[in-house]
Motif scaffolding. Structure first.
Motif, PDB file in Angstrom:
ATOM      1  N   UNK A   1     -13.272  -7.264  -4.651  1.00 20.76           N
ATOM      2  CA  UNK A   1     -12.397  -6.159  -4.283  1.00 20.76           C
ATOM      3  C   UNK A   1     -11.773  -6.456  -2.922  1.00 20.76           C
ATOM      4  N   UNK A   2     -10.441  -6.574  -2.905  1.00 19.03           N
ATOM      5  CA  UNK A   2      -9.705  -6.896  -1.686  1.00 19.03           C
ATOM      6  C   UNK A   2      -8.751  -5.767  -1.362  1.00 19.03           C
ATOM      7  N   UNK A   3      -8.775  -5.300  -0.126  1.00 20.45           N
ATOM      8  CA  UNK A   3      -7.850  -4.275   0.323  1.00 20.45           C
ATOM      9  C   UNK A   3      -6.730  -4.896   1.140  1.00 20.45           C
ATOM     10  N   UNK A   4      -5.498  -4.500   0.862  1.00 17.35           N
ATOM     11  CA  UNK A   4      -4.348  -4.904   1.675  1.00 17.35           C
ATOM     12  C   UNK A   4      -3.835  -3.646   2.345  1.00 17.35           C
ATOM     13  N   UNK A   5      -3.897  -3.626   3.661  1.00 19.55           N
ATOM     14  CA  UNK A   5      -3.601  -2.413   4.406  1.00 19.55           C
ATOM     15  C   UNK A   5      -2.482  -2.663   5.396  1.00 19.55           C
ATOM     16  N   UNK A   6      -1.697  -1.632   5.648  1.00 21.18           N
ATOM     17  CA  UNK A   6      -0.599  -1.717   6.609  1.00 21.18           C
ATOM     18  C   UNK A   6       0.256  -0.476   6.508  1.00 21.18           C
ATOM     19  N   UNK A   7       1.106  -0.269   7.479  1.00 22.16           N
ATOM     20  CA  UNK A   7       1.993   0.879   7.473  1.00 22.16           C
ATOM     21  C   UNK A   7       3.195   0.651   6.575  1.00 22.16           C
ATOM     22  N   UNK A   8       4.102   1.628   6.556  1.00 22.89           N
ATOM     23  CA  UNK A   8       5.324   1.489   5.779  1.00 22.89           C
ATOM     24  C   UNK A   8       6.118   0.294   6.285  1.00 22.89           C
ATOM     25  N   UNK A   9       6.652  -0.499   5.344  1.00 25.55           N
ATOM     26  CA  UNK A   9       7.427  -1.661   5.726  1.00 25.55           C
ATOM     27  C   UNK A   9       6.604  -2.876   6.069  1.00 25.55           C
ATOM     28  N   UNK A  10       5.281  -2.813   5.837  1.00 25.72           N
ATOM     29  CA  UNK A  10       4.418  -3.952   6.173  1.00 25.72           C
ATOM     30  C   UNK A  10       4.514  -5.073   5.143  1.00 25.72           C
ATOM     31  N   UNK A  11       4.995  -4.758   3.936  1.00 20.69           N
ATOM     32  CA  UNK A  11       5.105  -5.773   2.896  1.00 20.69           C
ATOM     33  C   UNK A  11       3.984  -5.740   1.883  1.00 20.69           C
ATOM     34  N   UNK A  12       3.064  -4.794   2.018  1.00 21.56           N
ATOM     35  CA  UNK A  12       1.894  -4.775   1.133  1.00 21.56           C
ATOM     36  C   UNK A  12       2.269  -4.468  -0.317  1.00 21.56           C
ATOM     37  N   UNK A  13       3.183  -3.507  -0.532  1.00 24.34           N
ATOM     38  CA  UNK A  13       3.561  -3.171  -1.904  1.00 24.34           C
ATOM     39  C   UNK A  13       4.398  -4.272  -2.540  1.00 24.34           C
ATOM     40  N   UNK A  14       5.280  -4.895  -1.768  1.00 21.93           N
ATOM     41  CA  UNK A  14       6.066  -6.013  -2.308  1.00 21.93           C
ATOM     42  C   UNK A  14       5.142  -7.158  -2.706  1.00 21.93           C
ATOM     43  N   UNK A  15       4.120  -7.420  -1.903  1.00 21.49           N
ATOM     44  CA  UNK A  15       3.136  -8.435  -2.252  1.00 21.49           C
ATOM     45  C   UNK A  15       2.470  -8.107  -3.574  1.00 21.49           C
ATOM     46  N   UNK A  16       2.065  -6.849  -3.739  1.00 23.70           N
ATOM     47  CA  UNK A  16       1.417  -6.425  -4.982  1.00 23.70           C
ATOM     48  C   UNK A  16       2.346  -6.580  -6.174  1.00 23.70           C
ATOM     49  N   UNK A  17       3.599  -6.217  -6.001  1.00 24.31           N
ATOM     50  CA  UNK A  17       4.561  -6.303  -7.100  1.00 24.31           C
ATOM     51  C   UNK A  17       4.821  -7.759  -7.501  1.00 24.31           C
ATOM     52  N   UNK A  18       4.756  -8.665  -6.548  1.00 28.37           N
ATOM     53  CA  UNK A  18       4.892 -10.090  -6.879  1.00 28.37           C
ATOM     54  C   UNK A  18       3.682 -10.555  -7.694  1.00 28.37           C
ATOM     55  N   UNK A  19       2.480 -10.133  -7.286  1.00 29.15           N
ATOM     56  CA  UNK A  19       1.271 -10.503  -8.013  1.00 29.15           C
ATOM     57  C   UNK A  19       1.331 -10.003  -9.453  1.00 29.15           C
ATOM     58  N   UNK A  20       1.787  -8.765  -9.634  1.00 30.71           N
ATOM     59  CA  UNK A  20       1.867  -8.188 -10.978  1.00 30.71           C
ATOM     60  C   UNK A  20       2.961  -8.855 -11.797  1.00 30.71           C
TER      61      UNK A  20
END
Length: 276
Positions: A33-52
């Motif tokens: 279980x890995x958590x990717x944390x950061x504020x808005x604009x940190x790139x965390x959701x874009x990273x997730x969408x690339x993985x998916x």
């Protein structure tokens, strides 16, 4: 050493002049279980969408059990196989569910699409029990369910295809605190029962503390700190990680000071670091 379940290397993605993801790398072990944390604009959701597979990377690669996940699937069979590998649970379950489709029908349709030769009836019952809903919710439409129940349905639908990795993008952010705890406990139970690996995308350090073995802290598209969750939260090395921890309300908390600090550019001395 065994091959990691998920291996992400050198991911980069730009939107015009903005580098949303900038040389991001990490691994996720089987059942981890890995958590990717950061504020808005940190790139965390874009990273997730690339993985998916919902976004394409400009550079870098994603490997699942040592095999590169191609940027684009060819044909229906390859698209379905790709979808079975990595599933995503979104923040708002109501938007991710068809308002005209009952819980049972949604699960049956998913099972028939991916496993046409199997009888979906026993698996639907198993999934409903697994997420703590039971058969009473089977005939309900999404509007008749609470937010927590809808998220349980979304999790059941994702688990129906038996994914290797489950990506949860702010999956409890829209829920009340008590319901958040129920969903996090549910995810912990599922993790004990299955070999699925979790990738949590969140801004909430409380969620990270509860669910993630390892954590990645992102800012402006880059990883600024990574390591065991307990170590990072107890003794952060990077100023931005300390800022995120300072942002959690507690006695003496000064939101105006925190907001001002968030607007400051990164210090030249605050170079990105990542631990193995």
């Amino acid at each position: 050493m065994s091959e990691p379940l998920l291996s992400v290397t050198g991911l980069s993605r730009a939107f015009g002049a903005v580098r949303a993801v900038d040389d991001v790398s990490f691994t996720l072990p089987e059942g981890g279980s890995l958590g990717i944390v950061g504020g808005s604009g940190s790139g965390k959701t874009t990273t997730a969408r690339i993985v998916v597979g919902l976004e394409r990377a400009d550079e870098g690669e994603v490997r699942l059990r040592g095999r590169v996940r191609p940027a684009r699937a060819r044909g229906r069979a390859e698209r379905l196989a790709r979808a079975r590998e990595v599933q995503m649970v979104f923040q708002d379950p109501y938007l991710s569910l068809d308002p005209r489709t009952t819980v049972e029908r949604a699960l049956r349709e998913t099972l028939r699409l991916h496993f046409p030769d199997r009888d979906p009836v026993p698996r639907v019952r198993e999934l409903l029990d697994q997420v703590g809903l039971g058969t009473r919710a089977a005939g309900a439409l999404p509007r008749a369910l609470s937010g927590g129940q809808r998220q349980r349905v979304a999790i059941a639908r994702a688990l129906a295809v038996e994914p290797a990795v489950l990506v949860l993008d702010e999956a409890v952010a829209a829920l009340d605190v008590s319901v958040q705890a129920q969903i996090l406990n549910l995810l912990a139970d599922i993790r004990e029962q299955t070999p699925v690996g979790y990738l949590f995308i969140t801004h909430d350090l409380g969620v990270v503390r509860c669910v993630a073995d390892e954590v990645l802290v992102m800012r402006h598209g880059r990883v600024v700190e990574a390591g065991a969750t307990a170590r990072v939260l107890a003794a952060p090395h990077h100023p931005y990680t300390r800022l995120l921890l300072d942002s959690v309300p507690r006695p003496g908390w000064n939101p105006a000071r925190i907001a001002a600090a968030r607007q400051e550019p990164s210090s030249p001395q605050a170079t990105p670091t990542q631990e193995a």
